[in-house]
Design a protein around this motif. Structure first.
Motif, PDB file in Angstrom:
ATOM      1  N   UNK A  45     -50.301 -42.952  34.331  1.00 23.93           N
ATOM      2  CA  UNK A  45     -51.651 -43.472  34.086  1.00 23.93           C
ATOM      3  C   UNK A  45     -52.258 -44.048  35.364  1.00 23.93           C
ATOM      4  N   UNK A  46     -51.418 -44.637  36.214  1.00 24.33           N
ATOM      5  CA  UNK A  46     -51.931 -45.196  37.468  1.00 24.33           C
ATOM      6  C   UNK A  46     -52.544 -44.109  38.346  1.00 24.33           C
ATOM      7  N   UNK A  47     -51.975 -42.906  38.313  1.00 25.28           N
ATOM      8  CA  UNK A  47     -52.518 -41.795  39.102  1.00 25.28           C
ATOM      9  C   UNK A  47     -53.878 -41.368  38.558  1.00 25.28           C
ATOM     10  N   UNK A  48     -54.011 -41.319  37.243  1.00 26.44           N
ATOM     11  CA  UNK A  48     -55.287 -40.942  36.634  1.00 26.44           C
ATOM     12  C   UNK A  48     -56.335 -42.009  36.922  1.00 26.44           C
ATOM     13  N   UNK A  49     -55.934 -43.275  36.844  1.00 32.78           N
ATOM     14  CA  UNK A  49     -56.860 -44.374  37.134  1.00 32.78           C
ATOM     15  C   UNK A  49     -57.308 -44.317  38.589  1.00 32.78           C
ATOM     16  N   UNK A  50     -56.374 -44.081  39.505  1.00 33.96           N
ATOM     17  CA  UNK A  50     -56.720 -43.958  40.929  1.00 33.96           C
ATOM     18  C   UNK A  50     -57.721 -42.813  41.130  1.00 33.96           C
ATOM     19  N   UNK A  51     -57.441 -41.675  40.519  1.00 37.11           N
ATOM     20  CA  UNK A  51     -58.321 -40.515  40.644  1.00 37.11           C
ATOM     21  C   UNK A  51     -59.701 -40.829  40.078  1.00 37.11           C
ATOM     22  N   UNK A  52     -59.747 -41.526  38.946  1.00 42.07           N
ATOM     23  CA  UNK A  52     -61.050 -41.852  38.351  1.00 42.07           C
ATOM     24  C   UNK A  52     -61.847 -42.791  39.252  1.00 42.07           C
ATOM     25  N   UNK A  53     -61.174 -43.709  39.959  1.00 44.31           N
ATOM     26  CA  UNK A  53     -61.877 -44.573  40.913  1.00 44.31           C
ATOM     27  C   UNK A  53     -62.416 -43.757  42.092  1.00 44.31           C
ATOM     28  N   UNK A  54     -61.664 -42.748  42.523  1.00 44.41           N
ATOM     29  CA  UNK A  54     -62.150 -41.875  43.594  1.00 44.41           C
ATOM     30  C   UNK A  54     -63.386 -41.103  43.132  1.00 44.41           C
ATOM     31  N   UNK A  55     -63.361 -40.639  41.886  1.00 44.12           N
ATOM     32  CA  UNK A  55     -64.518 -39.929  41.331  1.00 44.12           C
ATOM     33  C   UNK A  55     -65.726 -40.864  41.218  1.00 44.12           C
ATOM     34  N   UNK A  56     -65.478 -42.111  40.803  1.00 46.11           N
ATOM     35  CA  UNK A  56     -66.570 -43.079  40.692  1.00 46.11           C
ATOM     36  C   UNK A  56     -67.208 -43.327  42.059  1.00 46.11           C
ATOM     37  N   UNK A  57     -66.369 -43.498  43.090  1.00 44.52           N
ATOM     38  CA  UNK A  57     -66.889 -43.722  44.445  1.00 44.52           C
ATOM     39  C   UNK A  57     -67.699 -42.509  44.914  1.00 44.52           C
ATOM     40  N   UNK A  58     -67.211 -41.319  44.591  1.00 47.40           N
ATOM     41  CA  UNK A  58     -67.929 -40.090  44.957  1.00 47.40           C
ATOM     42  C   UNK A  58     -69.298 -40.042  44.281  1.00 47.40           C
ATOM     43  N   UNK A  59     -69.313 -40.333  42.980  1.00 44.26           N
ATOM     44  CA  UNK A  59     -70.575 -40.315  42.250  1.00 44.26           C
ATOM     45  C   UNK A  59     -71.552 -41.336  42.825  1.00 44.26           C
ATOM     46  N   UNK A  60     -71.034 -42.481  43.225  1.00 39.00           N
ATOM     47  CA  UNK A  60     -71.891 -43.505  43.833  1.00 39.00           C
ATOM     48  C   UNK A  60     -72.465 -43.003  45.165  1.00 39.00           C
ATOM     49  N   UNK A 108     -73.060 -39.936  46.120  1.00 37.72           N
ATOM     50  CA  UNK A 108     -74.059 -38.875  45.965  1.00 37.72           C
ATOM     51  C   UNK A 108     -75.250 -39.312  45.112  1.00 37.72           C
ATOM     52  N   UNK A 109     -75.226 -40.545  44.620  1.00 36.20           N
ATOM     53  CA  UNK A 109     -76.366 -41.091  43.899  1.00 36.20           C
ATOM     54  C   UNK A 109     -76.483 -40.692  42.442  1.00 36.20           C
ATOM     55  N   UNK A 110     -75.371 -40.408  41.787  1.00 35.63           N
ATOM     56  CA  UNK A 110     -75.398 -40.059  40.371  1.00 35.63           C
ATOM     57  C   UNK A 110     -75.709 -41.313  39.557  1.00 35.63           C
ATOM     58  N   UNK A 111     -76.707 -41.231  38.716  1.00 38.11           N
ATOM     59  CA  UNK A 111     -77.063 -42.374  37.872  1.00 38.11           C
ATOM     60  C   UNK A 111     -76.036 -42.548  36.766  1.00 38.11           C
ATOM     61  N   UNK A 112     -75.785 -43.785  36.402  1.00 40.66           N
ATOM     62  CA  UNK A 112     -74.835 -44.111  35.345  1.00 40.66           C
ATOM     63  C   UNK A 112     -75.291 -43.510  34.019  1.00 40.66           C
ATOM     64  N   UNK A 113     -74.351 -42.896  33.310  1.00 42.58           N
ATOM     65  CA  UNK A 113     -74.636 -42.356  31.989  1.00 42.58           C
ATOM     66  C   UNK A 113     -75.295 -40.992  31.969  1.00 42.58           C
ATOM     67  N   UNK A 114     -75.410 -40.341  33.122  1.00 38.26           N
ATOM     68  CA  UNK A 114     -76.066 -39.030  33.154  1.00 38.26           C
ATOM     69  C   UNK A 114     -75.075 -37.874  33.075  1.00 38.26           C
ATOM     70  N   UNK A 115     -73.800 -38.146  33.143  1.00 34.57           N
ATOM     71  CA  UNK A 115     -72.785 -37.095  33.064  1.00 34.57           C
ATOM     72  C   UNK A 115     -72.189 -37.030  31.659  1.00 34.57           C
ATOM     73  N   UNK A 116     -71.802 -35.835  31.274  1.00 34.85           N
ATOM     74  CA  UNK A 116     -71.180 -35.648  29.958  1.00 34.85           C
ATOM     75  C   UNK A 116     -69.783 -36.268  29.907  1.00 34.85           C
ATOM     76  N   UNK A 117     -69.108 -36.327  31.044  1.00 37.90           N
ATOM     77  CA  UNK A 117     -67.757 -36.884  31.115  1.00 37.90           C
ATOM     78  C   UNK A 117     -67.763 -38.164  31.935  1.00 37.90           C
ATOM     79  N   UNK A 118     -67.017 -39.160  31.475  1.00 37.17           N
ATOM     80  CA  UNK A 118     -66.816 -40.352  32.294  1.00 37.17           C
ATOM     81  C   UNK A 118     -65.897 -39.971  33.456  1.00 37.17           C
ATOM     82  N   UNK A 119     -65.761 -40.869  34.416  1.00 34.70           N
ATOM     83  CA  UNK A 119     -64.877 -40.588  35.549  1.00 34.70           C
ATOM     84  C   UNK A 119     -63.434 -40.398  35.077  1.00 34.70           C
TER      85      UNK A 119
END
Length: 130
Positions: free
Chosen positions: A15-30, A32-43
């Protein structure tokens, strides 16, 4: 009469690996300027999505169906996740330095990590096997 069967599965990833990856995805979305709640999938969902493809080899059509997204969107989320992971990988000089620091004598450059030991016993070709 045919009907679908729902089931739950466990992904063999910490789970720690998935959490780390999701934080990397969140930073990426930030970045590139992706607005919160505009994606079908959460990080986190996207991290599991990409890891299911990498670890279990789940077909993209199945991943799209499981996450209730279109196949084109599934391709976009997969490639985005793979790019985020690739951005985290060290360059060649850092990989070599890390291998030396760890005391590794050999380095395979295809990305596969295989623990090996060298034996000092000669094989049938006298010295070539060493």
């Amino acid at each position: 009469m045919s009907s679908s069967v729902a089931y739950r599965a466990v992904l063999p990833v910490p789970r720690t690996a998935v959490t780390w990856f999701s934080f990397q995805l969140r930073a990426h979305r930030h970045r590139i300027g992706t607005r919160t709640g505009t994606r079908a999938l959460t990080c986190f969902q996207q991290a599991v999505f990409v890891l299911r493809w990498l670890v279990d080899g789940t077909r993209l059509t199945q991943l799209a169906r499981d996450n209730d997204i279109k196949k084109t969107c599934a391709y976009d989320r997969l490639w985005e996740g793979l790019d985020v992971l690739a951005d985290q990988s060290p360059d060649l000089s850092k990989a070599i330095a890390a291998a030396r620091a760890a005391g590794d004598e050999h380095l395979i450059l295809d990305g596969t990590l295989i623990p090996t030991r060298s034996y000092k016993k000669e094989g049938p070709t006298k010295g070539v096997d060493l």
